[in-house]
Motif scaffolding. Structure first.
Motif, mmCIF file in Angstrom:
data_model
loop_
_atom_site.group_PDB
_atom_site.id
_atom_site.type_symbol
_atom_site.label_atom_id
_atom_site.label_comp_id
_atom_site.label_asym_id
_atom_site.label_seq_id
_atom_site.Cartn_x
_atom_site.Cartn_y
_atom_site.Cartn_z
ATOM 1 N N VAL A 183 10.728 34.441 25.619
ATOM 2 C CA VAL A 183 10.571 33.173 24.902
ATOM 3 C C VAL A 183 11.081 33.250 23.457
ATOM 4 C CG1 VAL A 183 8.189 33.478 24.090
ATOM 5 C CG2 VAL A 183 9.052 31.180 24.675
ATOM 6 N N ASP B 27 6.908 25.145 30.107
ATOM 7 C CA ASP B 27 5.816 25.115 31.078
ATOM 8 C C ASP B 27 6.346 24.499 32.372
ATOM 9 O OD1 ASP B 27 5.911 22.359 30.622
ATOM 10 O OD2 ASP B 27 4.029 22.317 29.508
ATOM 11 N N ASN C 287 10.994 33.427 31.805
ATOM 12 C CA ASN C 287 11.212 32.722 30.544
ATOM 13 C C ASN C 287 10.182 33.147 29.499
ATOM 14 O OD1 ASN C 287 12.860 30.291 29.380
ATOM 15 N ND2 ASN C 287 10.751 29.982 28.727
ATOM 16 N N ASP C 288 8.922 33.246 29.904
ATOM 17 C CA ASP C 288 7.866 33.654 28.969
ATOM 18 C C ASP C 288 8.131 35.036 28.386
ATOM 19 O OD1 ASP C 288 6.518 31.277 29.285
ATOM 20 O OD2 ASP C 288 4.946 32.111 30.582
ATOM 21 N N GLU D 227 7.330 29.637 39.600
ATOM 22 C CA GLU D 227 6.369 30.514 38.913
ATOM 23 C C GLU D 227 7.068 31.755 38.372
ATOM 24 O OE1 GLU D 227 3.349 29.624 37.927
ATOM 25 O OE2 GLU D 227 3.825 27.725 38.919
ATOM 26 N N LEU E 137 9.225 30.809 35.364
ATOM 27 C CA LEU E 137 8.389 30.648 34.172
ATOM 28 C C LEU E 137 7.975 32.000 33.588
ATOM 29 C CD1 LEU E 137 6.200 27.639 35.338
ATOM 30 C CD2 LEU E 137 7.960 27.628 33.536
ATOM 31 N N ALA E 138 7.667 32.951 34.444
ATOM 32 C CA ALA E 138 7.298 34.289 33.965
ATOM 33 C C ALA E 138 8.479 34.960 33.269
ATOM 34 C CB ALA E 138 6.794 35.147 35.126
ATOM 35 N N PRO F 54 9.951 27.838 24.607
ATOM 36 C CA PRO F 54 8.834 27.711 25.544
ATOM 37 C C PRO F 54 9.160 26.733 26.677
ATOM 38 C CG PRO F 54 8.078 27.498 23.276
ATOM 39 C CD PRO F 54 9.572 27.482 23.239
#
Length: 166
Positions: free
Chosen positions: A22, A29, A18-19, A12, A15-16, A27
């Motif tokens: 981005v 998920d 990376n976002d 998690e 992913l944060a 991208p």
């Protein structure tokens, strides 16, 4: 600062991170991260005060990885370690975390007998911080290509793994 293998419990936060970057990466998920983790030869996180503040994903040659940049290298170089992405939390930028990850990356490549490390960074939109960072580690441009349906252009970079201090 601890650098260790990434664990599913880190996903998690990865992913944060990376976002947040981005525009400079691509991208990702959770299902894509699980896929990349499974392909990765190296998937590390840097942890500061019990929080993941950076990550690095790198793959070896010979995979059926669908990245157009990875495929570019795969058709030209028989043996390499490809940095799919490295992200450092903006609040920790300039603290040498990326350099620590890359020094470890080069050490791992050397120990594995891999003579070349491949990566890319954006030329359009420009990413001068990544360009300067990679130049410090001896990366040189070996090609360019449009990606993301022509919305980006990347500089394809290669560094020789040699004994040196960064």
């Amino acid at each position: 600062m601890e650098i260790r293998d990434a664990a599913e419990a880190d996903f998690e936060r990865i992913l944060a991170l990376n976002d947040a970057e981005v525009a400079q990466t691509s991208p990702m998920d959770r299902s894509r991260l699980v896929e990349l983790d499974g392909l990765a030869a190296l998937h590390w996180v840097a942890v500061d005060d019990a929080q993941v503040v950076a990550f690095l994903l790198a793959m070896r040659e010979g995979l059926g990885y669908d990245s157009e940049n990875y495929r570019w290298f795969a058709t030209r170089y028989p043996r390499f370690l490809y940095v799919d992405r490295i992200v450092v939390d903006a609040s920790h930028a300039g603290q040498g975390i990326g350099a620590r990850l890359y020094r470890r990356l080069f050490d791992q490549a050397r120990a594995s007998g891999v003579a070349q490390i491949a990566c890319e960074y954006n030329l359009d939109p420009p990413n001068p911080a990544s360009q300067a960072f990679h130049a410090r580690f001896g990366f040189a441009e070996v090609g360019r290509q449009p990606v993301a349906g022509g919305r980006k252009t990347v500089s394809l970079q290669l560094a020789e793994v040699v004994d040196r201090i960064h």
